[in-house]
Structure formats: structure tokens, C-alpha cells
Design a protein around this motif. Structure first.
Motif, mmCIF file in Angstrom:
data_model
loop_
_atom_site.group_PDB
_atom_site.id
_atom_site.type_symbol
_atom_site.label_atom_id
_atom_site.label_comp_id
_atom_site.label_asym_id
_atom_site.label_seq_id
_atom_site.Cartn_x
_atom_site.Cartn_y
_atom_site.Cartn_z
ATOM 1 N N LEU A 156 15.344 34.352 -3.335
ATOM 2 C CA LEU A 156 15.508 33.590 -4.569
ATOM 3 C C LEU A 156 14.277 32.745 -4.882
ATOM 4 C CD1 LEU A 156 17.250 32.873 -6.952
ATOM 5 C CD2 LEU A 156 18.369 31.142 -5.555
ATOM 6 N N LEU A 157 13.759 32.018 -3.896
ATOM 7 C CA LEU A 157 12.562 31.218 -4.151
ATOM 8 C C LEU A 157 11.383 32.105 -4.545
ATOM 9 C CD1 LEU A 157 12.737 28.497 -1.358
ATOM 10 C CD2 LEU A 157 12.829 28.128 -3.816
ATOM 11 N N LEU A 158 11.265 33.244 -3.930
ATOM 12 C CA LEU A 158 10.192 34.177 -4.274
ATOM 13 C C LEU A 158 10.347 34.668 -5.709
ATOM 14 C CD1 LEU A 158 7.733 35.847 -3.420
ATOM 15 C CD2 LEU A 158 9.315 37.548 -2.515
ATOM 16 N N CYS A 159 11.555 35.038 -6.097
ATOM 17 C CA CYS A 159 11.791 35.514 -7.461
ATOM 18 C C CYS A 159 11.564 34.409 -8.487
ATOM 19 C CB CYS A 159 13.202 36.084 -7.581
ATOM 20 S SG CYS A 159 13.417 37.610 -6.644
ATOM 21 N N LEU A 160 11.961 33.187 -8.158
ATOM 22 C CA LEU A 160 11.673 32.059 -9.038
ATOM 23 C C LEU A 160 10.172 31.855 -9.195
ATOM 24 C CD1 LEU A 160 14.358 29.481 -7.911
ATOM 25 C CD2 LEU A 160 13.972 30.239 -10.257
ATOM 26 N N MET A 161 9.464 31.942 -8.084
ATOM 27 C CA MET A 161 8.021 31.752 -8.131
ATOM 28 C C MET A 161 7.359 32.848 -8.968
ATOM 29 S SD MET A 161 4.668 32.056 -6.367
ATOM 30 C CE MET A 161 5.144 33.545 -5.653
ATOM 31 N N ILE A 162 7.841 34.077 -8.886
ATOM 32 C CA ILE A 162 7.311 35.171 -9.699
ATOM 33 C C ILE A 162 7.506 34.855 -11.186
ATOM 34 C CG2 ILE A 162 7.654 37.584 -10.391
ATOM 35 C CD1 ILE A 162 8.454 38.116 -7.445
ATOM 36 N N ALA A 163 8.729 34.491 -11.554
ATOM 37 C CA ALA A 163 9.024 34.209 -12.957
ATOM 38 C C ALA A 163 8.215 33.022 -13.469
ATOM 39 C CB ALA A 163 10.521 33.958 -13.133
ATOM 40 N N ILE A 164 8.081 31.991 -12.655
ATOM 41 C CA ILE A 164 7.308 30.814 -13.065
ATOM 42 C C ILE A 164 5.833 31.177 -13.207
ATOM 43 C CG2 ILE A 164 6.480 28.558 -12.283
ATOM 44 C CD1 ILE A 164 9.336 28.200 -11.028
ATOM 45 N N THR A 165 5.302 31.925 -12.246
ATOM 46 C CA THR A 165 3.891 32.292 -12.278
ATOM 47 C C THR A 165 3.550 33.123 -13.510
ATOM 48 O OG1 THR A 165 3.741 32.223 -9.868
ATOM 49 C CG2 THR A 165 2.061 33.493 -11.016
ATOM 50 N N LEU A 166 4.436 34.009 -13.900
ATOM 51 C CA LEU A 166 4.166 34.841 -15.067
ATOM 52 C C LEU A 166 4.371 34.094 -16.380
ATOM 53 C CD1 LEU A 166 5.633 38.270 -13.921
ATOM 54 C CD2 LEU A 166 3.255 37.490 -13.877
ATOM 55 N N GLU A 167 5.019 32.938 -16.333
ATOM 56 C CA GLU A 167 5.262 32.150 -17.545
ATOM 57 C C GLU A 167 4.328 30.950 -17.681
ATOM 58 O OE1 GLU A 167 7.933 32.313 -19.895
ATOM 59 O OE2 GLU A 167 8.712 34.196 -19.108
ATOM 60 N N ALA A 168 3.754 30.478 -16.583
ATOM 61 C CA ALA A 168 2.982 29.235 -16.581
ATOM 62 C C ALA A 168 1.484 29.509 -16.487
ATOM 63 C CB ALA A 168 3.436 28.365 -15.400
ATOM 64 N N ASP A 169 0.691 28.464 -16.698
ATOM 65 C CA ASP A 169 -0.749 28.605 -16.508
ATOM 66 C C ASP A 169 -1.066 28.564 -15.010
ATOM 67 O OD1 ASP A 169 -0.393 25.930 -15.904
ATOM 68 O OD2 ASP A 169 -1.667 25.181 -17.506
ATOM 69 N N ARG A 170 -2.319 28.836 -14.651
ATOM 70 C CA ARG A 170 -2.709 28.983 -13.253
ATOM 71 C C ARG A 170 -2.449 27.722 -12.404
ATOM 72 N NH1 ARG A 170 -7.268 32.751 -11.132
ATOM 73 N NH2 ARG A 170 -6.516 33.708 -13.017
ATOM 74 N N PRO A 171 -2.833 26.520 -12.851
ATOM 75 C CA PRO A 171 -2.548 25.344 -12.008
ATOM 76 C C PRO A 171 -1.051 25.143 -11.757
ATOM 77 C CG PRO A 171 -4.171 24.783 -13.677
ATOM 78 C CD PRO A 171 -3.660 26.155 -14.003
ATOM 79 N N HIS A 172 -0.232 25.379 -12.784
ATOM 80 C CA HIS A 172 1.214 25.247 -12.604
ATOM 81 C C HIS A 172 1.755 26.346 -11.691
ATOM 82 C CE1 HIS A 172 0.799 22.622 -16.146
ATOM 83 N NE2 HIS A 172 1.851 22.003 -15.631
ATOM 84 N N ALA A 173 1.177 27.534 -11.777
ATOM 85 C CA ALA A 173 1.597 28.631 -10.908
ATOM 86 C C ALA A 173 1.276 28.312 -9.447
ATOM 87 C CB ALA A 173 0.908 29.927 -11.330
ATOM 88 N N LEU A 174 0.106 27.745 -9.206
ATOM 89 C CA LEU A 174 -0.258 27.381 -7.832
ATOM 90 C C LEU A 174 0.605 26.231 -7.316
ATOM 91 C CD1 LEU A 174 -4.123 27.790 -7.981
ATOM 92 C CD2 LEU A 174 -2.448 29.298 -6.911
#
Length: 161
Positions: free
Chosen positions: A26-44
Motif C-alpha cells: 500500500l505505501l509503495l502504491c501510494l508513493m507511485i501515485a503521488i510521484t506521478l502526480e507531484a513535482d520532483r521535490p514533493h515526490a522525493l
């Protein structure tokens, strides 16, 4: 996507993952969705927080997940412009692939550090479960996060006022 929303989503995801106490990515899937929706600093930021939460809420030693989550976020940021970030199939494929990578990563790190021995049969079962769990869970996570992101978007509030 705001830091508050990212933190909120990952905290809720960590709590849900812990409550079910099974190896859902679940955390991995959340991180995927956030990374594809957010800018690079927010993704990191999301990757770092997901790694910390994963280690804090599991039996993994603290700090062992952070490199994995950060590397996945960097990779997703690199390919983000080349993929269809609004398609469910994209999330199914990325969820399955990253879950496989997560299983390999932890099997390698745990066996290298002699934390937990890895048997081939257990690894194959974990790979199959991870593949299907990630492929099924990631599109669902995307379907939940997208309306939340739009509802919390600063552009939406500017247009309404």
C-alpha cells in the motif's frame, strides 16, 4: 500536491497497511501515485516519508527501505513524461513491477545482512503475491488519490473565489 496531503495520505496508508498486518504494498502504491502526480521535490519527500513509515511500521530495520523508495521515485520522475499517468493500466503495470522489485530488494538486503534467510520457494510465492497485489492495488489507489488531489488543488480554490 501539497506536503500536507502527501503526509496525510501516507500516514493513513501506513495505518491501513499495519491494521491489515499483511504484506500489501500500500505505501509503495501510494508513493507511485503521488510521484506521478507531484513535482520532483514533493515526490522525493513522499519517497523518504514512505520509507520511514515502512520501516517504522514493519519489522524491517530502520533506514533499510529509504534507498528503495527514493530510487523508485527517481526512476518514476525520469519516465513520468514518457508514460500515460492518467491510465489505470499504467498503475497496474507500475504497481506489479515495483512490487516485484521490492520483493527482490528486501530478499537481497535481508539475506546479505543475514537478517532473514531466503528460500527459493518462499521467494517465488512472495514474487507472485507481490506482483498481483501491486497490479491490483495501484489502480485502486490512483482512483482514490486523483479526486482528492483535484479537490485539494490550489487552482480549484482560486477559480471558486
Amino acid at each position: 500536491m501539497s506536503l500536507f496531503l502527501i503526509t496525510f495520505l501516507l500516514m493513513i496508508g501506513g495505518a491501513v497497511q499495519t491494521l491489515f498486518s499483511i504484506e500489501l504494498p500500500l505505501l509503495l502504491c501510494l508513493m507511485i501515485a503521488i510521484t506521478l502526480e507531484a513535482d520532483r521535490p514533493h515526490a522525493l519527500y513522499a519517497a523518504l516519508l514512505a520509507g520511514i513509515l515502512h520501516d517504522s511500521l514493519s519489522l524491517a530495520p530502520l533506514g533499510i527501505s529509504i534507498p528503495f523508495f527514493v530510487l523508485i521515485a527517481i526512476g518514476l520522475c525520469i519516465i513520468r513524461e514518457e508514460i500515460f499517468v492518467d491510465q489505470l493500466i499504467t498503475y497496474a503495470i507500475l504497481g506489479g513491477i515495483t512490487s516485484l522489485l521490492k520483493t527482490f530488494y528486501f530478499a537481497f538486503v535481508f539475506s546479505l545482512g543475514k537478517i532473514r534467510p531466503v528460500r527459493a520457494a518462499d521467494l517465488l510465492i512472495s514474487l507472485a503475491v507481490g506482483l498481483f497485489a501491486g497490479a491490483l492495488l495501484a489502480p485502486g489507489v490512483f482512483l482514490v488519490i486523483s479526486p482528492l488531489r483535484r479537490a485539494c488543488s490550489p487552482d480549484r480554490h482560486r477559480r471558486a473565489g
